[in-house]
Scaffold this active site. Structure first.
Site, PDB file in Angstrom:
ATOM      1  N   HIS A   1       0.842  -1.199   0.000  1.00  0.00           N
ATOM      2  CA  HIS A   1       0.000   0.000   0.000  1.00  0.00           C
ATOM      3  C   HIS A   1       0.874   1.244   0.000  1.00  0.00           C
ATOM      4  O   HIS A   1       1.859   1.325   0.744  1.00  0.00           O
ATOM      5  CB  HIS A   1      -0.909   0.012   1.231  1.00  0.00           C
ATOM      6  N   SER A   2       0.539   2.213  -0.828  1.00  0.00           N
ATOM      7  CA  SER A   2       1.235   3.492  -0.873  1.00  0.00           C
ATOM      8  C   SER A   2       2.734   3.272  -1.075  1.00  0.00           C
ATOM      9  O   SER A   2       3.149   2.586  -2.008  1.00  0.00           O
ATOM     10  CB  SER A   2       0.922   4.281   0.405  1.00  0.00           C
ATOM     11  N   MET A   3       3.571   3.815  -0.202  1.00  0.00           N
ATOM     12  CA  MET A   3       5.017   3.699  -0.369  1.00  0.00           C
ATOM     13  C   MET A   3       5.514   2.268  -0.172  1.00  0.00           C
ATOM     14  O   MET A   3       6.632   1.930  -0.582  1.00  0.00           O
ATOM     15  CB  MET A   3       5.733   4.634   0.598  1.00  0.00           C
TER      16      MET A   3
ATOM     17  N   THR B   1      -0.010   3.460  -4.962  1.00  0.00           N
ATOM     18  CA  THR B   1       1.431   3.692  -4.848  1.00  0.00           C
ATOM     19  C   THR B   1       1.887   4.729  -5.860  1.00  0.00           C
ATOM     20  O   THR B   1       1.622   4.571  -7.064  1.00  0.00           O
ATOM     21  CB  THR B   1       2.207   2.389  -5.079  1.00  0.00           C
TER      22      THR B   1
END
Length: 895
Positions: free
Chosen positions: A130-132, A159
Site C-alpha cells: 500500500h502506498s510507499m 502507490t
C-alpha cells in the site's frame, strides 16, 4: 473469534540492524492457534504498509482470504505476513526507504525458510504494497544480492510510482530515480515479475492516480495499471486509506489470488501469461464468468428445451417467472448485408453462459455452439456483449439462452445495428469558454447503445461537465441507463448509473494525458433504455480546471509562494537603497510580485533547451534539468500553469503576510504585558562571544541530532528577537506621540492607537515629526530593520515547514537513535545557523552603505526565477536559493 498477529522472531543479526522493524504473521481464531508453532503449509503473501501505515492493515486481506479458504475446506489457503515499519513518514523523508527495502529482503528470506521442509514449499512470495510500501517492493530488484525469483507477483495500492508526492529531500528523489531507471534499463531483472498497480481515483487526494501509472511499463506484457473506478464489481473511487479495506477491491484481489494457484505446485503459478490473464479477468474486463485458463469454445446445447427463431433486428424479452429455459435463435444471413454489429444486454448478473454462436443450425436448433459469453462485459446493472459480424464469418446464427428463474424479473435485449448510426462525434468546448458555451447533440433513435466520441479531449488540464437528459415514453417498470466515460489509453473509466427519465451530470477529466503516438478518442458509452431518447450537452467546468491544476501541481505552490516573497524581499532592499526607507512586506509584495518578471525567462529557457547547441552549453555549465522539461515529459505542462500557480502563490503570500503581521502584533502585546522593554537597540557588534557560542552550540546540535531541529531552534530564537524589537518600536512610537503636558492623560489612548497602526509608514512619520533629527533617524533605522526582519521571518517560516517532515521523523524514532542518519537538512542547518546568528543582530544602516547593496537588491529576482525553474519537482532545492540571498545580505552587513 479473536485476532492474533504473531510476531516472528528474527535472527539477532537482523534485529540489531533493524531495531525499529518487525515481522508478523496474521491469524484469527482456530487458524491462529494452528499456526502458533509456525508450521505453515499455505501460500505466503507479504503485506507492506505505506507512509505512516500500520502493519494491522493486513487484516482486510487476511480475513477475507481465510473466509474464502474455509469455503473450499482449505484445499488452498494463504499465509499473510506483514511488516511493522514503525509507521515511518517515508513519503516525506526518503532517508529510510533503502533501509526498509533491505529489511523486506531479509523478511522474504526468513519467510521462505519457514516452508523449507514442506511438501509444496514455495520458492517465491507474493507482495501487496500500500502506498510507499509498493515502491519499497519495486525497489527490491535494485539490491545487489536480491534474487529475482523471490517474488513473482506484486500488487500495489495507491502507490506513487512515477515521482514522489512531495519531493522534500534528495534521498527521496534519488530513490525514485534509481528504482525507475532499474526497471527501465534492466528489465531482465523483472521479466518474471507480474505487477498490478491499482489507483484510487479522484477521491484519493494524497496520491493522484497519474502517479500510480507504472513508468514506461504500460506496454509491458507483465504490468498492468487500473483505477478503482474501472475495476469490475467495484466501480467506485476510493480515498488513500480506504483502498486498503474497500470490500469490493479486496474481494477482487482475493479472487485473483485463488485463481492464480497452480494445482500441481499448490502455489501461485509460475506462468506469467496466466497471471496476466487472471489479473485482466478480475481487474479490467470481467465477463461475468468464473475464470478459465482455456475455456471450451465448443459447448453442447440442450435440445430438449424450447427453441424460438427471432428474425427481427430488435428484440426484447422480459419475464417475471420462467419455469423452463429457452433458446432464442437469431439467423445471421438476413442481417449481414444490412448491419455491422449485434449488441445484447442481460439483467441476469450470475456467472452462467448465455450467448452462443452456431456454425450450422438445422430445424431451428443448434446442438453445439461456441460460447461467446467470454466476450461479454459486466456493468453495474447489466452484462453486455457487442460483436462485430465481420469477425465471425463462419457463424450462421447467434443463440441467446434464457435460464429457468422463478420469482425474479429479468430482461434480455438484443439488436442489430450499423456502427456509423450509433457513433456520433461531440467536440468539447474550449478551455477559455468558462462554461458560457456548450456543445450539444440529440440521440433520436431508440437504440440500446450509443458511442459519443469526445473530440479533442486528451489533456489533463481539461475538465468538463456532461449533462445527459433522457426523455422516455410512458412505460411501467422502466430500467436504468448506464453511462461510461471510456478512456482508451488507460484503464481509468468511470461509470454512472441513472434511472430514466432523468437529468444526469457527469464530470469528465483525466488522470493521464493522451500519449503523442495515440490516435484514439475518449468515448462516452451510453447503454440506454430502448424507449428513451437522449440529449447530451458538454460544457467546460472552469472550477474543475482549477481543481486539475491544483491536483497535478498543488505541491509546487510553496515554490511560487517563496518566489513571490523573494521578489518582495528584493523590492524592499531596492526601496531602502534608493529612498532610504523600507517598504512593509505587503506593499512591497504588491509592487514587486509581477508574473512577467519570472515566467517569460522560464519559458524562454525551456524553448531554447529544444536546440542542441543551447543544451550543450547548459550541460557544460553543469546545470540540472529544467523542471518544466521534466513536467513536459510527463505530459503535465501547459503554458498557463505557471501563471496560474504564480497568481495563487501571490495570493497566499499576501494573506500570509497580513496574518503574520497580525500575529506579530498580538505576540508583541503579550510580551509587553509580561515585561518592561529596554528601549531601542543600539548598534552593536554583529558577532559577540556569546552569540558565537550559541551558533557553535546549534551547529553541534545539527551534527549530533537533527538539522531540522537546529533550524527550528534558530527560527524561534529569531522570532523572539523580532517580537522584542517590535515591542520596543511600539513603545518608542508611543512615547513620541504623547503630549509632554498631558502625558498621563493621553498615554492609554496613544497606546491603543499605536497598537492599531504600528506597522504603517504613515504612523511612523507622524510619530517622529516632533522628535529631534537624531531620534527620528534612529527610529527610522530600527523600523527599516524591523521590516526586513519580518520578511526574513516569512521566508524562514517556509524553510521550517519544508524541513518539518524530517524533524517529525527524527522525533518519532528518537528512542532508537538520537542522530538522524541520513539527514537531508544538516548542511542547510549549519549554513542557516551561522547566517541567522549574524542577521538577527543586523540593521539596515550597514546595508545601505555597503558596496554590495545593489547586488543584494538585484539578486532576489534571478533567485526567484531559479526557484520556479528548478524547484517544482525538487522542493528540497528551494531553501538553498533563499539562503543564497540571505548570505549576500550578511556580506552587506560585513563589507
Amino acid at each position: 473469534m479473536y485476532l492474533l498477529s504473531q510476531k516472528i522472531k528474527l535472527p539477532k543479526k537482523i534485529s540489531r540492524r533493524f531495531p525499529a522493524y518487525e515481522l508478523y504473521l496474521y491469524g484469527e481464531g482456530n487458524y491462529a492457534e494452528e499456526n502458533k508453532n509456525l508450521i505453515l503449509t499455505g501460500i505466503p503473501v507479504l503485506f507492506l504498509p505505506g507512509n505512516a501505515g500500520s502493519y494491522k492493515q493486513v487484516r482486510s486481506l487476511g480475513s477475507i482470504a481465510l473466509r474464502k479458504a474455509e469455503d473450499i475446506d482449505f484445499k488452498y489457503h494463504f499465509n499473510f505476513f506483514t511488516v511493522n515499519f514503525n509507521e515511518e513518514l517515508v513519503a516525506l523523508y526518503g532517508g529510510s526507504l533503502q533501509r526498509q527495502t533491505r529489511f523486506v529482503h531479509e523478511c522474504i528470506k526468513v519467510i521462505l525458510k519457514l516452508y523449507k521442509d514442506q511438501e509444496f514449499a514455495p520458492s517465491s512470495v507474493a507482495i501487496v504494497g500500500h502506498s510507499m510500501g509498493g515502491l519499497v517492493a519495486r525497489a527490491l530488484p535494485t539490491l545487489k544480492n536480491f534474487k529475482p525469483e523471490f517474488i513473482n507477483l506484486l500488487i500495489t495500492q495507491a502507490t506513487p510510482h512515477v515521482a514522489p508526492v512531495m519531493p522534500l529531500d534528495k534521498y527521496l528523489t534519488d530513490f525514485y530515480t534509481a528504482v525507475n531507471n532499474h526497471w527501465i534499463l534492466k528489465a531482465q531483472d523483472v521479466r518474471n515479475l507480474t505487477t498490478l498497480s491499482v489507483a484510487g481515483g479522484f477521491r484519493d487526494y494524497q496520491v493522484r492516480s497519474g502517479l500510480a501509472f507504472l513508468p514506461r511499463l504500460s506496454q509491458h506484457s507483465r504490468a498492468l495499471f487500473v483505477v478503482s473506478s474501472a475495476v469490475p464489481r467495484t466501480w467506485a473511487s476510493t480515498d488513500h486509506l480506504s483502498i486498503v479495506w474497500c470490500k469490493e477491491l479486496i474481494l477482487a484481489t482475493i479472487r485473483a489470488f485463488f485463481d492464480l494457484i497452480d494445482e500441481t505446485t499448490k502455489q501461485i503459478t509460475e506462468d506469467p501469461k496466466k497471471r496476466m490473464l487472471v489479473l485482466n479477468h478480475h481487474f479490467v474486463r470481467h465477463p461475468a464468468k468464473f475464470f478459465e485458463e482455456d475455456p471450451e469454445t465448443l459447448t453442447e446445447l440442450k435440445g430438449t428445451l424450447i427453441w424460438m427463431k427471432i428474425k427481427s433486428s430488435k428484440w426484447t424479452y422480459t419475464v417475471y417467472n420462467e419455469s423452463d429455459g429457452k433458446y432464442f435463435v437469431f439467423p445471421l444471413s438476413n442481417h449481414r448485408k444490412t448491419y455491422s454489429h449485434v449488441h445484447c444486454q442481460n439483467s441476469i448478473l450470475d456467472t452462467s453462459s448465455w450467448i452462443y454462436g452456431c456454425l450450422n443450425s438445422s430445424s431451428s436448433m443448434c446442438l453445439e455452439g461456441f460460447d461467446l459469453s467470454w466476450k461479454a462485459e459486466l456493468l453495474p446493472t447489466v452484462k453486455i456483449v457487442t460483436l462485430k459480424l465481420q469477425e465471425y464469418p463462419s457463424l450462421s446464427d447467434f443463440v441467446v439462452y434464457v435460464p429457468a428463474i422463478n420469482g425474479n424479473k429479468f430482461t434480455v435485449d438484443c439488436e442489430f445495428f450499423k456502427e456509423d448510426s450509433r457513433r456520433v462525434q461531440l467536440p468539447v468546448t474550449h478551455l477559455f469558454s468558462f462554461g458560457l458555451s456548450s456543445s450539444k447533440i440529440v440521440l433520436n433513435s431508440a437504440g440500446l447503445i450509443y458511442n459519443v466520441q469526445l473530440q479533442h479531449f486528451g489533456q489533463i488540464y481539461q475538465a468538463f461537465k456532461i449533462y445527459i437528459e433522457s426523455h422516455c415514453q410512458p412505460h411501467k417498470g422502466r430500467k436504468t441507463s448506464v453511462y461510461r466515460l471510456h478512456v482508451p489509453w488507460s484503464h481509468e473509466d468511470s461509470i454512472t448509473v441513472s434511472k430514466v427519465p432523468s437529468f444526469t451530470e457527469i464530470s469528465a477529466k483525466l488522470h493521464i494525458a493522451q500519449p503523442e503516438n495515440d490516435s484514439t478518442v475518449a468515448v462516452l458509452n451510453i447503454y440506454s433504455s430502448s424507449d428513451c431518447q437522449y440529449e447530451v450537452t458538454i460544457k467546460t467546468s472552469f472550477s474543475q480546471v482549477l481543481g486539475q491544476v491544483i491536483r497535478f501541481h498543488g505541491v509546487s505552490l510553496p515554490v511560487y509562494i517563496i518566489s513571490n516573497m523573494l521578489l518582495a524581499y528584493g523590492g524592499q532592499l531596492s526601496a531602502l537603497i534608493s529612498t532610504g526607507h523600507c517598504l512593509d512586506f505587503v506593499p512591497a509584495l504588491t509592487r514587486a510580485a509581477k508574473p512577467y518578471k519570472v515566467d517569460p525567462f522560464v519559458n524562454v529557457v525551456k524553448f531554447l533547451l529544444g536546440f542542441n547547441w543551447f543544451k550543450d552549453i547548459w550541460n557544460v555549465l553543469f546545470l540540472p534539468e529544467l523542471d518544466a522539461v521534466l513536467l513536459n515529459k510527463q505530459d503535465m505542462w501547459f503554458p498557463l500553469v505557471s501563471l496560474i500557480l504564480f497568481l495563487f502563490g501571490t495570493g497566499i503570500a499576501y494573506w500570509g503576510g497580513i496574518l503574520f503581521s497580525s500575529s506579530l502584533r498580538l505576540l508583541s502585546s503579550l510580551w509587553l504585558s509580561l515585561t518592561r522593554p529596554s528601549g531601542l537597540p543600539k548598534d552593536s557588534k554583529l558577532m559577540t562571544p556569546r552569540r558565537a557560542f550559541v551558533a557553535i552550540l546549534l551547529v553541534f546540535v545539527s551534527c549530533t541530532t537533527c538539522g531540522a531541529f537546529a533550524i527550528l531552534i534558530i527560527y524561534l530564537h529569531y522570532m523572539f528577537k523580532v517580537i522584542k524589537l517590535h515591542s520596543n518600536v511600539r513603545i518608542e512610537q508611543n512615547v513620541l506621540n504623547m503630549d509632554p503636558k498631558h502625558s498621563k492623560e493621553t498615554s492609554d489612548n496613544s497606546n491603543k492607537e499605536t497598537v492599531k497602526n504600528c506597522d504603517s509608514a504613515e504612523t511612523i512619520t507622524k510619530a517622529a515629526a516632533a522628535a529631534s533629527p537624531t531620534t527620528n533617524t534612529a527610529i527610522d533605522n530600527v523600523v527599516n530593520s524591523l521590516k526586513i526582519h519580518i520578511t526574513i521571518i516569512n521566508l524562514l517560516t517556509w524553510i521550517v515547514l519544508l524541513s518539518l517532515p524530517s524533524l517529525i521523523y527524527w522525533f518519532k524514532n528518537l528512542r532508537y537513535n538520537i542522530r538522524l542518519d541520513p539527514d537531508p537538512c544538516r548542511t542547510m542547518a549549519i549554513i542557516l545557523v551561522s547566517t541567522l546568528g549574524i542577521l538577527m543582530n543586523s540593521s539596515t544602516t550597514k546595508v545601505k552603505s555597503s558596496k554590495l547593496s545593489k547586488i543584494a537588491a538585484q539578486l532576489p529576482l534571478p533567485l526567484s526565477v531559479a526557484v520556479v525553474a528548478f524547484g517544482p519537482m525538487h522542493l528540497y532545492r528551494v531553501p538553498y536559493f533563499v539562503i543564497c540571498s540571505l548570505l549576500l545580505h550578511v556580506l552587506c552587513c560585513i563589507l
